[in-house]
Enzyme design. Sequence first.
Site, PDB file in Angstrom:
ATOM      1  N   TYR A 255       3.778   7.079   9.900  1.00 56.30           N
ATOM      2  CA  TYR A 255       2.970   5.894   9.569  1.00 56.30           C
ATOM      3  C   TYR A 255       3.829   4.795   8.930  1.00 56.30           C
ATOM      4  O   TYR A 255       3.687   3.620   9.276  1.00 56.30           O
ATOM      5  CB  TYR A 255       1.813   6.293   8.642  1.00 56.30           C
ATOM      6  CG  TYR A 255       0.768   5.213   8.485  1.00 56.30           C
ATOM      7  CD1 TYR A 255      -0.293   5.118   9.385  1.00 56.30           C
ATOM      8  CD2 TYR A 255       0.832   4.284   7.452  1.00 56.30           C
ATOM      9  CE1 TYR A 255      -1.253   4.122   9.263  1.00 56.30           C
ATOM     10  CE2 TYR A 255      -0.121   3.292   7.317  1.00 56.30           C
ATOM     11  CZ  TYR A 255      -1.169   3.221   8.221  1.00 56.30           C
ATOM     12  OH  TYR A 255      -2.109   2.236   8.087  1.00 56.30           O
TER      13      TYR A 255
ATOM     14  N   PRO B  79      -4.393   0.904  18.641  1.00 52.22           N
ATOM     15  CA  PRO B  79      -4.106   0.366  17.305  1.00 52.22           C
ATOM     16  C   PRO B  79      -4.237   1.361  16.145  1.00 52.22           C
ATOM     17  O   PRO B  79      -3.872   1.026  15.019  1.00 52.22           O
ATOM     18  CB  PRO B  79      -5.139  -0.763  17.164  1.00 52.22           C
ATOM     19  CG  PRO B  79      -6.213  -0.464  18.138  1.00 52.22           C
ATOM     20  CD  PRO B  79      -5.585   0.291  19.256  1.00 52.22           C
TER      21      PRO B  79
ATOM     22  N   LYS C 212       0.951   0.409  15.016  1.00 52.14           N
ATOM     23  CA  LYS C 212       2.350   0.351  15.438  1.00 52.14           C
ATOM     24  C   LYS C 212       2.722  -0.824  16.344  1.00 52.14           C
ATOM     25  O   LYS C 212       3.904  -1.124  16.515  1.00 52.14           O
ATOM     26  CB  LYS C 212       2.712   1.651  16.196  1.00 52.14           C
ATOM     27  CG  LYS C 212       2.792   2.866  15.318  1.00 52.14           C
ATOM     28  CD  LYS C 212       4.082   2.899  14.534  1.00 52.14           C
ATOM     29  CE  LYS C 212       4.054   3.893  13.400  1.00 52.14           C
ATOM     30  NZ  LYS C 212       4.075   3.289  12.085  1.00 52.14           N
TER      31      LYS C 212
ATOM     32  N   HIS D 266       0.840  -1.199   0.000  1.00 50.93           N
ATOM     33  CA  HIS D 266       0.000   0.000   0.000  1.00 50.93           C
ATOM     34  C   HIS D 266       0.872   1.244   0.000  1.00 50.93           C
ATOM     35  O   HIS D 266       1.685   1.423   0.889  1.00 50.93           O
ATOM     36  CB  HIS D 266      -0.929   0.007   1.222  1.00 50.93           C
ATOM     37  CG  HIS D 266      -2.123  -0.878   1.052  1.00 50.93           C
ATOM     38  ND1 HIS D 266      -3.284  -0.701   1.752  1.00 50.93           N
ATOM     39  CD2 HIS D 266      -2.342  -1.941   0.230  1.00 50.93           C
ATOM     40  CE1 HIS D 266      -4.174  -1.615   1.384  1.00 50.93           C
ATOM     41  NE2 HIS D 266      -3.625  -2.387   0.470  1.00 50.93           N
TER      42      HIS D 266
ATOM     43  N   TYR E 299      -9.532   5.556   7.149  1.00 49.05           N
ATOM     44  CA  TYR E 299      -9.701   5.930   8.553  1.00 49.05           C
ATOM     45  C   TYR E 299     -10.734   7.047   8.588  1.00 49.05           C
ATOM     46  O   TYR E 299     -10.518   8.108   7.999  1.00 49.05           O
ATOM     47  CB  TYR E 299      -8.390   6.463   9.146  1.00 49.05           C
ATOM     48  CG  TYR E 299      -7.293   5.419   9.309  1.00 49.05           C
ATOM     49  CD1 TYR E 299      -6.418   5.111   8.266  1.00 49.05           C
ATOM     50  CD2 TYR E 299      -7.117   4.770  10.528  1.00 49.05           C
ATOM     51  CE1 TYR E 299      -5.404   4.174   8.436  1.00 49.05           C
ATOM     52  CE2 TYR E 299      -6.096   3.827  10.708  1.00 49.05           C
ATOM     53  CZ  TYR E 299      -5.249   3.542   9.657  1.00 49.05           C
ATOM     54  OH  TYR E 299      -4.246   2.615   9.827  1.00 49.05           O
TER      55      TYR E 299
HETATM   56  P1  RFL Z   1       1.413 -11.075  21.941  1.00 52.23           P
HETATM   57  O1  RFL Z   1       0.997 -11.191  20.525  1.00 52.23           O
HETATM   58  O2  RFL Z   1       0.416 -10.691  22.950  1.00 52.23           O
HETATM   59  O3  RFL Z   1       2.069 -12.465  22.335  1.00 52.23           O
HETATM   60  C1  RFL Z   1       2.415 -12.787  23.670  1.00 52.23           C
HETATM   61  C2  RFL Z   1       2.369 -14.297  23.848  1.00 52.23           C
HETATM   62  O4  RFL Z   1       2.749 -14.624  25.175  1.00 52.23           O
HETATM   63  C3  RFL Z   1       1.865 -15.611  25.689  1.00 52.23           C
HETATM   64  N1  RFL Z   1       1.865 -15.552  27.152  1.00 52.23           N
HETATM   65  C4  RFL Z   1       2.568 -16.393  27.940  1.00 52.23           C
HETATM   66  N2  RFL Z   1       3.382 -17.429  27.660  1.00 52.23           N
HETATM   67  C5  RFL Z   1       3.930 -18.081  28.697  1.00 52.23           C
HETATM   68  N3  RFL Z   1       3.694 -17.767  29.991  1.00 52.23           N
HETATM   69  C6  RFL Z   1       2.884 -16.754  30.323  1.00 52.23           C
HETATM   70  N4  RFL Z   1       2.668 -16.451  31.603  1.00 52.23           N
HETATM   71  C7  RFL Z   1       2.280 -16.014  29.285  1.00 52.23           C
HETATM   72  N5  RFL Z   1       1.439 -14.952  29.245  1.00 52.23           N
HETATM   73  C8  RFL Z   1       1.204 -14.695  27.964  1.00 52.23           C
HETATM   74  C9  RFL Z   1       0.540 -15.279  25.053  1.00 52.23           C
HETATM   75  O5  RFL Z   1      -0.324 -16.412  25.015  1.00 52.23           O
HETATM   76  C10 RFL Z   1       0.968 -14.830  23.651  1.00 52.23           C
HETATM   77  O6  RFL Z   1       0.994 -15.910  22.725  1.00 52.23           O
HETATM   78  O7  RFL Z   1       2.638 -10.049  22.106  1.00 52.23           O
HETATM   79  P2  RFL Z   1       3.849  -9.706  21.088  1.00 52.23           P
HETATM   80  O8  RFL Z   1       4.490 -10.958  20.572  1.00 52.23           O
HETATM   81  O9  RFL Z   1       4.653  -8.689  21.790  1.00 52.23           O
HETATM   82  O10 RFL Z   1       3.154  -9.059  19.805  1.00 52.23           O
HETATM   83  C11 RFL Z   1       2.497  -7.819  19.893  1.00 52.23           C
HETATM   84  C12 RFL Z   1       1.352  -7.739  18.881  1.00 52.23           C
HETATM   85  O11 RFL Z   1       0.551  -8.895  18.999  1.00 52.23           O
HETATM   86  C13 RFL Z   1       0.490  -6.483  19.092  1.00 52.23           C
HETATM   87  O12 RFL Z   1       1.326  -5.380  19.365  1.00 52.23           O
HETATM   88  C14 RFL Z   1      -0.359  -6.149  17.851  1.00 52.23           C
HETATM   89  O13 RFL Z   1      -1.307  -7.141  17.610  1.00 52.23           O
HETATM   90  C15 RFL Z   1      -1.047  -4.798  18.038  1.00 52.23           C
HETATM   91  N6  RFL Z   1      -1.946  -4.461  16.925  1.00 52.23           N
HETATM   92  C16 RFL Z   1      -1.448  -3.947  15.736  1.00 52.23           C
HETATM   93  N7  RFL Z   1      -0.121  -3.777  15.557  1.00 52.23           N
HETATM   94  C17 RFL Z   1       0.373  -3.334  14.359  1.00 52.23           C
HETATM   95  O14 RFL Z   1       1.583  -3.168  14.230  1.00 52.23           O
HETATM   96  N8  RFL Z   1      -0.460  -3.047  13.279  1.00 52.23           N
HETATM   97  C18 RFL Z   1      -1.793  -3.195  13.377  1.00 52.23           C
HETATM   98  O15 RFL Z   1      -2.483  -2.982  12.376  1.00 52.23           O
HETATM   99  C19 RFL Z   1      -2.348  -3.625  14.641  1.00 52.23           C
HETATM  100  N9  RFL Z   1      -3.675  -3.781  14.784  1.00 52.23           N
HETATM  101  C20 RFL Z   1      -3.330  -4.621  17.060  1.00 52.23           C
HETATM  102  C21 RFL Z   1      -4.173  -4.267  15.956  1.00 52.23           C
HETATM  103  C22 RFL Z   1      -3.875  -5.139  18.235  1.00 52.23           C
HETATM  104  C23 RFL Z   1      -5.241  -5.271  18.337  1.00 52.23           C
HETATM  105  N10 RFL Z   1      -5.732  -5.813  19.549  1.00 52.23           N
HETATM  106  C24 RFL Z   1      -6.684  -6.826  19.634  1.00 52.23           C
HETATM  107  C25 RFL Z   1      -5.053  -5.491  20.807  1.00 52.23           C
HETATM  108  C26 RFL Z   1      -5.529  -4.405  16.048  1.00 52.23           C
HETATM  109  C27 RFL Z   1      -6.083  -4.877  17.236  1.00 52.23           C
HETATM  110  C28 RFL Z   1      -7.578  -4.936  17.286  1.00 52.23           C
HETATM  111  C1  PHB Z   2      -6.077  -4.097  10.775  1.00 54.66           C
HETATM  112  O1  PHB Z   2      -6.186  -4.375   9.566  1.00 54.66           O
HETATM  113  O2  PHB Z   2      -6.358  -4.909  11.659  1.00 54.66           O
HETATM  114  C2  PHB Z   2      -5.622  -2.741  11.172  1.00 54.66           C
HETATM  115  C3  PHB Z   2      -5.164  -1.872  10.191  1.00 54.66           C
HETATM  116  C4  PHB Z   2      -4.745  -0.588  10.543  1.00 54.66           C
HETATM  117  C5  PHB Z   2      -4.782  -0.206  11.869  1.00 54.66           C
HETATM  118  C6  PHB Z   2      -5.238  -1.079  12.846  1.00 54.66           C
HETATM  119  C7  PHB Z   2      -5.667  -2.361  12.498  1.00 54.66           C
HETATM  120  O3  PHB Z   2      -4.388   1.050  12.201  1.00 54.66           O
END
Ligand code: RFL
Ligand code: PHB
Length: 392
Positions: free
Chosen positions: A385, A293, A297, A72, A201
């Site tokens: 971004y 989110p 980032k 993109h 957005y």
């Molecule tokens: P995670 O993915 O939470 O993984 C942590 C892992 O640790 C396990 N765990 C344990 N294991 C052993 N012992 C314990 N006591 C434990 N406690 C927990 C968990 O089961 C899990 O498997 O953290 P990590 O690896 O640091 O990754 C971070 C990302 O997952 C997170 O920052 C992103 O998903 C955030 N996020 C987005 N980030 C982006 O860069 N671009 C995006 O578009 C974006 N969209 C989003 C998002 C997060 C969202 N939510 C639901 C919070 C959209 C959403 C809706």
């Molecule tokens: C997504 O596709 O899940 C998504 C994309 C952009 C964002 C957050 C989430 O800023």
Amino acid sequence: MRTQVAIIGAGPAGLLLGQLLTRAGIANLIVERSSAEHVLGRIRAGVLEQTTADLLDEAGVGARMHREGLVHEGYELAFGGMRHRIDLRQLTGGKHVVVYGQTELTRDLMDARRAAEAPTVYEADDVSLHDFDGARPRIRYASGGTTHELACDFIAGCDGYHGVSRASVPAAALTTYERVYPFGWLGLLSDTPPVAHELVYANHERGFALASMRSPTRSRYYLQCALDDHVDRWSDEAFWDELRRRLDPAAAEALVTGPSLEKSIAPLRSFVAEPMRFGRLFLAGDAAHIVPPTGAKGLNLAAADVRTLARALVEHYAERSEAGLAAYSDRCLRRVWKASRFSWWFTSLMHRFPDGGEIGHKLQQAELDYLAGSRAAQTVMAENYVGLPFEG
Ligand code: RFL
Ligand code: PHB
């Protein structure tokens, strides 16, 4: 049992660190609380910065992302019934982002780990961390009804916001900063073509909306919702109706709806723990920081931490140098705070704040109007971004 680096958590941070270390010949073991299926079932991030995509290449897991990920070169801001494009490529001198789901990236990393025969313990219970303030750290966990103890040189706490790693650091040794936003995001995944080629957005008086995607046939949409809202209160029909209201008329007209594959609500939070190192324990990813989110980032910051940590560990084992490890926390935090600032700013600009009043909405409209007409303002937004360059 012994390894060089014990990694807690098999999310993107833990798996990517494991992959980079394995490729560098550094022994590591991952302990993960959940099952592999559960980890893959979480629908989360969708947007990768170019630096994250480059790191996946470096880790040898970029092939499917290049084949299936969507490049993109811009995105759109919708407000006042119109859409305004932010041209990432033009504004940043050729940079772009890649739309590739966290689920897919996690699957690629799991496959690579299996192929390398690097060990992962899924469904590990009662994980605990010991003696990481001394020279001989250990972790303990239960698996298959037996308690195991693993001695290691370092522990990488990659276990997310609710994990045990950060909680194991004495409270007095950490300073935490937190803001909880007064709303959440209700997300819906569906096998319908995305409403637009790029992400949209939307700032609307009824609340924020985001139109994103996973592929040309799979869409991901979000609606700002109340903190105490519940997915059960949202039928698919109600979701589509509300999304139509918040998008610009042209997008609302083009929207293709269908049954949801998944619906969930996520709260929004800014959080940073300082420092990110305590003795031989290094925190990485959501274990150390959370961003709302809106700026996409979270996953990218996790990848940036892991890049810095992997380089420091490789340097340590190859050259017996402590320099990279000593600099880890400061290096990461400089990027973390900049991304936190951008995510807070973009969140503040796009959402309806319950106590913001009419003036809050008017001020947002003025800032969006300014953004739409100012190349300087758009450049600031675009360079944040796509991801700031790495320093050093
Ligand atoms: P995670 O993915 O939470 O993984 C942590 C892992 O640790 C396990 N765990 C344990 N294991 C052993 N012992 C314990 N006591 C434990 N406690 C927990 C968990 O089961 C899990 O498997 O953290 P990590 O690896 O640091 O990754 C971070 C990302 O997952 C997170 O920052 C992103 O998903 C955030 N996020 C987005 N980030 C982006 O860069 N671009 C995006 O578009 C974006 N969209 C989003 C998002 C997060 C969202 N939510 C639901 C919070 C959209 C959403 C809706
Ligand atoms: C997504 O596709 O899940 C998504 C994309 C952009 C964002 C957050 C989430 O800023």
